[in-house]
Design a protein around this motif. Structure first.
Motif, PDB file in Angstrom:
ATOM      1  N   LEU A  18      26.968  37.664  46.092  1.00 44.67           N
ATOM      2  CA  LEU A  18      27.881  36.650  46.618  1.00 44.67           C
ATOM      3  C   LEU A  18      29.203  36.647  45.851  1.00 44.67           C
ATOM      4  CD1 LEU A  18      25.408  33.702  47.302  1.00 44.67           C
ATOM      5  CD2 LEU A  18      26.602  35.105  49.001  1.00 44.67           C
ATOM      6  N   MET A  19      29.145  36.866  44.532  1.00 41.53           N
ATOM      7  CA  MET A  19      30.361  36.928  43.729  1.00 41.53           C
ATOM      8  C   MET A  19      31.207  38.128  44.156  1.00 41.53           C
ATOM      9  SD  MET A  19      32.200  35.478  41.397  1.00 41.53           S
ATOM     10  CE  MET A  19      31.230  34.387  40.388  1.00 41.53           C
ATOM     11  N   GLN A  20      30.548  39.277  44.430  1.00 40.14           N
ATOM     12  CA  GLN A  20      31.279  40.473  44.881  1.00 40.14           C
ATOM     13  C   GLN A  20      31.910  40.271  46.254  1.00 40.14           C
ATOM     14  OE1 GLN A  20      28.708  43.924  44.775  1.00 40.14           O
ATOM     15  NE2 GLN A  20      29.551  44.548  42.816  1.00 40.14           N
ATOM     16  N   MET A  21      31.264  39.454  47.092  1.00 37.07           N
ATOM     17  CA  MET A  21      31.790  39.224  48.440  1.00 37.07           C
ATOM     18  C   MET A  21      32.856  38.139  48.473  1.00 37.07           C
ATOM     19  SD  MET A  21      28.495  39.442  50.969  1.00 37.07           S
ATOM     20  CE  MET A  21      29.437  39.430  52.485  1.00 37.07           C
ATOM     21  N   GLY A  30      33.307  43.261  49.001  1.00 36.91           N
ATOM     22  CA  GLY A  30      34.508  42.436  48.896  1.00 36.91           C
ATOM     23  C   GLY A  30      35.347  42.491  50.160  1.00 36.91           C
ATOM     24  N   ARG A  31      35.487  43.690  50.711  1.00 34.62           N
ATOM     25  CA  ARG A  31      36.270  43.827  51.959  1.00 34.62           C
ATOM     26  C   ARG A  31      35.590  43.072  53.100  1.00 34.62           C
ATOM     27  NH1 ARG A  31      37.308  48.782  49.557  1.00 34.62           N
ATOM     28  NH2 ARG A  31      35.648  49.923  50.607  1.00 34.62           N
ATOM     29  N   LEU A  32      34.267  43.193  53.166  1.00 28.00           N
ATOM     30  CA  LEU A  32      33.499  42.468  54.186  1.00 28.00           C
ATOM     31  C   LEU A  32      33.638  40.958  53.979  1.00 28.00           C
ATOM     32  CD1 LEU A  32      31.476  42.362  56.521  1.00 28.00           C
ATOM     33  CD2 LEU A  32      29.641  42.586  54.835  1.00 28.00           C
ATOM     34  N   GLY A  33      33.554  40.522  52.720  1.00 32.41           N
ATOM     35  CA  GLY A  33      33.724  39.102  52.401  1.00 32.41           C
ATOM     36  C   GLY A  33      35.077  38.587  52.860  1.00 32.41           C
ATOM     37  N   GLY A  34      36.128  39.393  52.678  1.00 31.14           N
ATOM     38  CA  GLY A  34      37.474  39.012  53.110  1.00 31.14           C
ATOM     39  C   GLY A  34      37.561  38.799  54.602  1.00 31.14           C
ATOM     40  N   ILE A  35      36.914  39.667  55.348  1.00 28.37           N
ATOM     41  CA  ILE A  35      36.912  39.541  56.814  1.00 28.37           C
ATOM     42  C   ILE A  35      36.205  38.248  57.223  1.00 28.37           C
ATOM     43  CG2 ILE A  35      35.965  40.549  58.954  1.00 28.37           C
ATOM     44  CD1 ILE A  35      36.387  43.325  57.507  1.00 28.37           C
ATOM     45  N   ILE A  63      47.178  30.760  44.371  1.00 32.63           N
ATOM     46  CA  ILE A  63      46.300  31.490  43.462  1.00 32.63           C
ATOM     47  C   ILE A  63      44.996  31.789  44.194  1.00 32.63           C
ATOM     48  CG2 ILE A  63      45.033  31.421  41.274  1.00 32.63           C
ATOM     49  CD1 ILE A  63      48.113  31.406  40.967  1.00 32.63           C
ATOM     50  N   GLY A  64      44.554  33.041  44.133  1.00 31.19           N
ATOM     51  CA  GLY A  64      43.304  33.420  44.796  1.00 31.19           C
ATOM     52  C   GLY A  64      43.444  33.376  46.301  1.00 31.19           C
ATOM     53  N   PHE A  65      44.443  34.098  46.824  1.00 29.14           N
ATOM     54  CA  PHE A  65      44.775  33.990  48.256  1.00 29.14           C
ATOM     55  C   PHE A  65      43.784  34.694  49.179  1.00 29.14           C
ATOM     56  CE2 PHE A  65      47.573  37.240  46.281  1.00 29.14           C
ATOM     57  CZ  PHE A  65      47.029  38.396  46.857  1.00 29.14           C
ATOM     58  N   GLY A  66      42.831  35.451  48.640  1.00 27.72           N
ATOM     59  CA  GLY A  66      41.822  36.094  49.483  1.00 27.72           C
ATOM     60  C   GLY A  66      42.448  37.002  50.531  1.00 27.72           C
ATOM     61  N   PRO A  67      41.994  36.913  51.782  1.00 28.82           N
ATOM     62  CA  PRO A  67      42.520  37.797  52.818  1.00 28.82           C
ATOM     63  C   PRO A  67      43.925  37.424  53.307  1.00 28.82           C
ATOM     64  CG  PRO A  67      40.851  36.361  53.747  1.00 28.82           C
ATOM     65  CD  PRO A  67      40.854  36.113  52.261  1.00 28.82           C
ATOM     66  N   GLY A  68      44.530  36.375  52.751  1.00 28.43           N
ATOM     67  CA  GLY A  68      45.925  36.065  53.047  1.00 28.43           C
ATOM     68  C   GLY A  68      46.188  35.157  54.220  1.00 28.43           C
ATOM     69  N   VAL A  69      45.179  34.419  54.665  1.00 29.60           N
ATOM     70  CA  VAL A  69      45.344  33.519  55.812  1.00 29.60           C
ATOM     71  C   VAL A  69      46.289  32.366  55.463  1.00 29.60           C
ATOM     72  CG1 VAL A  69      44.160  31.930  57.382  1.00 29.60           C
ATOM     73  CG2 VAL A  69      43.113  34.124  56.808  1.00 29.60           C
ATOM     74  N   ALA A  70      46.077  31.740  54.302  1.00 30.60           N
ATOM     75  CA  ALA A  70      46.957  30.636  53.897  1.00 30.60           C
ATOM     76  C   ALA A  70      48.381  31.138  53.663  1.00 30.60           C
ATOM     77  CB  ALA A  70      46.424  29.954  52.638  1.00 30.60           C
ATOM     78  N   SER A  89      41.480  40.193  42.905  1.00 36.88           N
ATOM     79  CA  SER A  89      40.739  41.221  43.638  1.00 36.88           C
ATOM     80  C   SER A  89      41.697  42.212  44.292  1.00 36.88           C
ATOM     81  CB  SER A  89      39.870  40.566  44.716  1.00 36.88           C
ATOM     82  OG  SER A  89      39.440  41.516  45.660  1.00 36.88           O
ATOM     83  N   HIS A  90      41.564  43.495  43.933  1.00 39.16           N
ATOM     84  CA  HIS A  90      42.392  44.535  44.557  1.00 39.16           C
ATOM     85  C   HIS A  90      42.154  44.580  46.068  1.00 39.16           C
ATOM     86  CE1 HIS A  90      44.092  46.293  40.934  1.00 39.16           C
ATOM     87  NE2 HIS A  90      42.891  46.283  40.378  1.00 39.16           N
ATOM     88  N   GLU A  91      40.894  44.365  46.466  1.00 37.10           N
ATOM     89  CA  GLU A  91      40.556  44.398  47.894  1.00 37.10           C
ATOM     90  C   GLU A  91      41.273  43.295  48.667  1.00 37.10           C
ATOM     91  OE1 GLU A  91      37.739  46.941  45.909  1.00 37.10           O
ATOM     92  OE2 GLU A  91      38.387  44.906  45.456  1.00 37.10           O
ATOM     93  N   MET A  92      41.333  42.102  48.066  1.00 38.26           N
ATOM     94  CA  MET A  92      41.997  40.991  48.741  1.00 38.26           C
ATOM     95  C   MET A  92      43.514  41.189  48.782  1.00 38.26           C
ATOM     96  SD  MET A  92      39.634  39.072  49.932  1.00 38.26           S
ATOM     97  CE  MET A  92      38.924  40.685  50.240  1.00 38.26           C
ATOM     98  N   VAL A  93      44.088  41.749  47.724  1.00 39.04           N
ATOM     99  CA  VAL A  93      45.527  42.038  47.730  1.00 39.04           C
ATOM    100  C   VAL A  93      45.840  42.998  48.874  1.00 39.04           C
ATOM    101  CG1 VAL A  93      47.434  43.079  46.442  1.00 39.04           C
ATOM    102  CG2 VAL A  93      45.811  41.583  45.256  1.00 39.04           C
ATOM    103  N   GLU A  94      45.001  44.011  49.032  1.00 40.52           N
ATOM    104  CA  GLU A  94      45.186  44.994  50.104  1.00 40.52           C
ATOM    105  C   GLU A  94      45.105  44.335  51.486  1.00 40.52           C
ATOM    106  OE1 GLU A  94      42.344  48.523  51.576  1.00 40.52           O
ATOM    107  OE2 GLU A  94      42.910  48.709  49.461  1.00 40.52           O
ATOM    108  N   GLN A  95      44.065  43.520  51.698  1.00 37.41           N
ATOM    109  CA  GLN A  95      43.901  42.851  53.001  1.00 37.41           C
ATOM    110  C   GLN A  95      45.050  41.888  53.279  1.00 37.41           C
ATOM    111  OE1 GLN A  95      40.191  41.018  54.112  1.00 37.41           O
ATOM    112  NE2 GLN A  95      38.986  42.767  53.411  1.00 37.41           N
ATOM    113  N   ALA A  96      45.418  41.108  52.272  1.00 33.81           N
ATOM    114  CA  ALA A  96      46.477  40.111  52.456  1.00 33.81           C
ATOM    115  C   ALA A  96      47.827  40.790  52.696  1.00 33.81           C
ATOM    116  CB  ALA A  96      46.546  39.188  51.248  1.00 33.81           C
ATOM    117  N   ARG A  97      48.091  41.893  52.031  1.00 37.69           N
ATOM    118  CA  ARG A  97      49.348  42.620  52.260  1.00 37.69           C
ATOM    119  C   ARG A  97      49.411  43.169  53.676  1.00 37.69           C
ATOM    120  NH1 ARG A  97      50.035  45.782  46.433  1.00 37.69           N
ATOM    121  NH2 ARG A  97      51.053  44.046  45.357  1.00 37.69           N
TER     122      ARG A  97
END
Length: 200
Positions: A18-21, A30-35, A63-70, A89-97
């Motif tokens: 759960l922490m990884q997601m 992490g990528r799946l968690g972002g989706i 702070i901690g923007f996750g997939p970038g919805v906010a 999270s590098h994965e979340m930065v990628e998704q949010a960008r």
């Protein structure tokens, strides 16, 4: 190994997954968690953001923007201002960008990998800051709050939002904000969760 030990071990594995997601998203999980977060948390995010009273020319930090919805919603609101974000999270930065590519290209949005305990911004930069479902996974919550305060302008507003699935208790949060140097800390609740607001 006893039954209790096996149960504890299984809980540790589930907690780690759960922490990884969702906590500090990493790798494929992490990528799946972002989706999942992008699809399930939008309503709560849309409840928190108006509490910040963002204006078209506001300078906002998440702070901690996750997939970038906010970030996406904030960019539409602070359309002549500036919206920045930091995520561990590098994965979340990628998704949010990817989600905010046009706003980044125009210079309205800037998203960085990093830690709340050491923000890459000058003092008195932002008049609004927020964190949604992230304080509970910070390495040092008090240091993070003090850093957020440092980069805020006097009179700026902070919002810490937590939905019901965050696992965060509302007990003690207003006191934490006061200890970090904020004033007028107060709690707002809804069926979906709660938000703690304060002023620098």
């Amino acid at each position: 190994m006893t039954m209790h030990e096996r149960q504890q071990q299984n809980l540790g594995v589930v907690s780690g997954l759960l922490m990884q997601m969702f906590g500090r998203p990493k790798g494929l999980l992490g990528r799946l968690g972002g989706i999942i977060l992008a699809r399930t948390k939008r309503d709560f995010i849309q409840w928190v953001i108006p509490l910040l009273e963002v204006h078209p020319d506001s300078k906002v930090l998440e702070i901690g923007f996750g997939p970038g919805v906010a970030i996406q919603i904030l960019a539409a609101t602070a359309s002549t201002g500036f919206v920045a974000g930091v995520d561990y999270s590098h994965e979340m930065v990628e998704q949010a960008r990817a989600r905010n590519a046009k706003a980044i290209e125009s210079g309205l949005v800037e998203l960085q990998y990093g830690s709340v305990e050491k923000l890459p911004f000058a003092d008195d930069t932002f008049d609004r800051t927020l964190a949604i479902n992230s304080l509970q996974v910070w390495f040092d919550a008090m240091a993070g709050l003090r850093e957020m305060r440092r980069v805020m302008t006097v009179g700026g507003k902070i919002a810490l939002g937590f939905n019901r699935s965050s696992g965060q208790s509302s007990t003690g949060l207003t006191e934490m904000l006061t200890e970090a140097g904020f004033i007028d800390a107060h709690l707002v609740k809804t069926e979906a969760g709660f938000c703690v607001l304060a002023i620098k």
